[in-house]
Design a protein around this motif. Structure first.
Motif, PDB file in Angstrom:
ATOM      1  N   THR A   1      -1.307   8.812   3.147  1.00  0.00           N
ATOM      2  CA  THR A   1      -1.399   7.763   4.159  1.00  0.00           C
ATOM      3  C   THR A   1      -0.687   8.187   5.441  1.00  0.00           C
ATOM      4  OG1 THR A   1       0.653   6.658   3.525  1.00  0.00           O
ATOM      5  CG2 THR A   1      -1.358   6.027   2.324  1.00  0.00           C
TER       6      THR A   1
ATOM      7  N   THR B   1       2.790   8.328   2.248  1.00  0.00           N
ATOM      8  CA  THR B   1       2.737   8.094   0.819  1.00  0.00           C
ATOM      9  C   THR B   1       1.498   8.768   0.249  1.00  0.00           C
ATOM     10  OG1 THR B   1       1.640   5.945   1.132  1.00  0.00           O
ATOM     11  CG2 THR B   1       4.053   5.958   0.911  1.00  0.00           C
TER      12      THR B   1
ATOM     13  N   LEU C   1      -1.687   8.788  -2.363  1.00  0.00           N
ATOM     14  CA  LEU C   1      -2.622   7.948  -3.092  1.00  0.00           C
ATOM     15  C   LEU C   1      -3.259   8.760  -4.216  1.00  0.00           C
ATOM     16  CD1 LEU C   1      -4.361   6.023  -0.154  1.00  0.00           C
ATOM     17  CD2 LEU C   1      -2.298   5.418  -1.450  1.00  0.00           C
TER      18      LEU C   1
ATOM     19  N   GLU D   1      -0.155   4.250  -5.478  1.00  0.00           N
ATOM     20  CA  GLU D   1       0.581   4.704  -4.296  1.00  0.00           C
ATOM     21  C   GLU D   1       1.969   5.169  -4.718  1.00  0.00           C
ATOM     22  OE1 GLU D   1       1.618   3.436   0.317  1.00  0.00           O
ATOM     23  OE2 GLU D   1       1.171   1.841  -1.147  1.00  0.00           O
TER      24      GLU D   1
ATOM     25  N   ASP E   1       5.636   7.163  -3.337  1.00  0.00           N
ATOM     26  CA  ASP E   1       6.439   7.587  -2.185  1.00  0.00           C
ATOM     27  C   ASP E   1       7.116   8.914  -2.516  1.00  0.00           C
ATOM     28  OD1 ASP E   1       8.028   7.969  -0.007  1.00  0.00           O
ATOM     29  OD2 ASP E   1       9.061   6.040  -0.124  1.00  0.00           O
TER      30      ASP E   1
ATOM     31  N   ARG F   1      -2.384  -0.260  -6.713  1.00  0.00           N
ATOM     32  CA  ARG F   1      -2.845  -1.183  -5.686  1.00  0.00           C
ATOM     33  C   ARG F   1      -4.225  -1.725  -6.070  1.00  0.00           C
ATOM     34  NH1 ARG F   1       1.772  -2.332  -2.836  1.00  0.00           N
ATOM     35  NH2 ARG F   1       2.814  -0.400  -2.154  1.00  0.00           N
TER      36      ARG F   1
END
Length: 663
Positions: free
Chosen positions: A257, A261, A263, A323, A325, A336
């Motif tokens: 992203t 982050t 995905l 997601e 980090d 998500r």
């Protein structure tokens, strides 16, 4: 499912088996209709998509009149010829070195790799199996650094017959023990690893990095967020809240992203459950997702959440986008649910004109659909934390290709039949059964939509349709004249007004894959594409600073029929007079798939994944012509050590002159 030689071939067979249901017209049919009614055969004279195609296809392949490069500098590398053997090949003016292999240390204190004494505990600290997607996050965060960063890498699945001695020709359900099952689980998921150039300019893994992390279905607790979080259909005996789940697996192409982050997409998750579903209420849902899956990974014999008889709702907790980090090793990954549940391939993204994030996703199975998710809120480029829950609110769309253009159809509860009359009591139900919701809306079934890549250079979106082996003869038409298509094609989409948030789009085919020397194949390339430049079965893709589309291929066990040679990495011109011209820079060893091409910001390094070497189609490998096993593999790439089986690996590709990869 038919009996296959390797675990990878079993997964490939699952992709090739469409789920029967009523669908909208095929993409091939729509092309035929468009040709029959459009009178636009003049005005696109510069679009030379080539050889063995009619003037109609030339007119439809509209090219961009503002190329980002000149014809002389499209490809600055020496082409690698077609062929197949036990090792990899790189263009003569480039280097390709091994960065990290299955079993190499990731976490501080990881034990040395011992292939004969594997354990789950060791594997949790080591690099996993079958590396697929690669994402690069420059360090320090917020910089455009190209000499240090984090690699985020998926581990799609395990070829247990190449990982362990004695498994050849065995039914996994009989061969497996708890130890082997948990090694497999520990080798799935993903790896975050810091990499940096050393004093000599060579890339190395930073083994003591605080960022290094393994994400697995054995060890990583995740939270569930968005509209489906806490829904009764996600509640199990192990998690009666429906808000927590253990791990992720079968992760294919992914994305990074704008706020850094990672995905992670969950693809063929149905392959990991045993038994028969005990909840009649979920029967149709499970059938639409391909349960039961035949010779599944028998994890459920040791972890009851993978036993459908014991936990019939557990499958609803997989098939999402996760997601992660990478900059916070202590953070909890989040599934998500607003992005929908299906067999996800790819999570590449772009911004709308008003600053919202759009995530493009394919559903990798025959005759499944193309999706996008548009956030409700805008990306805050100055405050990373402000984007923490941005992916929990927005609209999921599915694509319908019309005769002239196409539309993104919103998958919203209460609209267009997505209501209680069709069994959708809430938005959570729509997302849990996104495939069935897309059926009702009349989405266009595609030929294994895999990676979906927006181009920053053109604003267009490229969709890899890997192949369409199940296309029936009645679907053949002038623009796509091949039943049982073994070769695939790449669709180019252009959002209306250049805005990724638009609900309308234009589309065309940029190439139809296959050998252009044989008219019966019906391949479509720029006429300058040489005998080594054409390819088949496009899969993962990446766009570089010049706007070139880099395409990694995955022919699976069918390589001998689709091209007669190994998979590879190709550069494809997307603009100007050379649009549709392709050239090969890399060739993989026998049985391997090429994945995850990823550039550093300056373009001088390309990270490339090679997974399941020695696995697929080895009975067709001249001189070997038998099933590849741990004891008797078709190759021992990359170590070529008589005591070591083949090992999936990530490579570093650089130009010998120090400039951008590909020139």
């Amino acid at each position: 499912m038919s009996e296959c030689d390797s675990r990878g071939e079993q997964l490939e067979a699952a992709d090739d088996e469409p789920v029967a249901r009523a669908t909208a017209p095929s993409l091939a049919t729509l092309w035929q209709r468009r040709i029959g009614r459009r009178d636009l055969l003049s005005g696109f004279g510069k679009a030379a998509l080539l050889a063995t195609v009619s003037p109609a296809i030339l007119s439809l392949a509209a090219c961009d009149d503002t190329p980002q490069y000149t014809p002389d500098d499209i490809f600055g590398f020496e082409e690698v010829p077609h062929g197949i053997d036990e090792t990899h090949h790189i263009a003569a003016d480039h280097n390709a070195g091994i960065l990290i292999r299955w079993g190499d240390p990731v976490l501080p204190g990881a034990p040395p790799f011992n292939v004969l004494e594997q354990s789950a505990a060791s594997q949790l600290a080591q690099f996993g199996y079958n590396n697929d997607y690669i994402g690069f996050i420059p360090l320090p965060y917020g910089s455009n650094a190209s000499d240090r960063g984090l690699l985020c890498i998926h581990h799609e699945y395990t070829n247990d017959d190449l990982m362990h001695a004695g498994m050849a020709d065995a039914d996994p359900r009989e061969f497996y023990t708890r130890r082997i099952a948990e090694i497999s689980m520990a080798a799935h998921g993903g790896t975050i690893v810091e990499v940096a150039r050393d004093g000599n300019g060579n890339w190395q893994v930073v083994t003591e990095s605080k960022y290094n992390r393994r994400i697995t279905p054995l060890s990583t607790t995740m939270s569930i967020s968005g509209p489906a979080a806490g829904h009764p259909r996600l509640q199990t005996s192990e998690d009666p809240t429906g808000h927590n789940v253990m791990g992720t697996f079968n992760n294919c192409a992914g994305g990074i992203t704008p706020w850094g982050t990672w995905l992670m997409s969950e693809e063929n998750f149905n392959f990991y459950f045993i038994g028969q579903p005990s909840d009649e209420a979920e029967a149709a849902n499970h059938e639409r997702m391909g349960f039961p899956a035949g010779r599944a990974y028998p994890w459920g014999a040791y972890h009851k959440r993978f036993d459908l008889a014991a936990e019939p709702r557990e499958p609803n907790r997989y098939g999402w986008v996760v997601e992660v980090d990478p900059l916070d090793p202590a953070s909890t990954p989040v599934k998500r649910t607003a992005l929908g549940r299906f067999k996800h391939e790819g999570c590449e993204n772009a911004l709308t004109k008003d600053g919202r994030l759009v995530v493009y996703m394919g559903d990798d199975q025959q005759f499944e659909y193309l999706y996008k998710f548009v956030t409700a809120g805008m990306v805050d480029a100055g405050d990373r934390a402000a984007n923490a829950d941005l992916l929990d609110n927005g609209t999921l769309y599915v694509a319908r290709f019309e005769e002239d253009g196409g539309r993104w159809l919103p998958l919203v509860h209460g609209q267009n039949g997505l209501d209680e009359t069709n069994g959708f009591a809430s938005q959570a139900d729509v997302l849990i059964e996104a495939r069935r919701a897309a059926d009702i809306l009349g989405a266009t079934p595609l030929d294994r939509p895999e990676d979906v890549t927006p181009s920053p250079a053109t604003g267009k979106i490229y969709v890899a349709l890997t192949n369409s082996k199940e296309r029936a003869p009645e679907q053949v038409d002038a623009v796509n004249p091949r039943a049982a298509n073994l070769w695939g094609q790449i669709v180019e989409m252009e959002p209306e007004g250049g805005d990724h948030g638009a609900e309308n789009f234009a589309w065309t085919l940029i190439v139809k894959c296959g050998d252009p020397r044989f008219p019966a194949i019906g391949a479509a390339w720029h006429p300058d594409t040489g005998e080594n430049g054409w390819f088949t079965c496009p899969d993962n893709m990446e766009v570089d600073a010049k706007g070139r589309l880099w395409v990694a291929t995955d022919q699976g066990s069918g390589w001998s029929a689709s091209s007669g040679g190994a998979d590879g990495l190709y550069a494809l011109a997307t603009q100007g007079e050379k649009r549709g011209l392709a050239r090969r820079i890399f060739r993989a060893p026998i049985g391997a798939e090429v994945c995850g091409p990823c550039f550093t910001p300056d373009g001088t390094t390309l990270f490339l994944a090679v997974q399941h070497p020695g696995a697929d189609g080895t009975k067709s490998f001249k001189g070997f012509e038998r099933t590849s096993t741990f004891e008797d593999p078709a190759t021992r790439w990359p170590d070529f050590d008589a005591a070591m089986p083949p090992r999936p690996s990530v490579l570093v590709i650089t130009a010998k002159n120090g400039g951008p990869v590909g020139g």
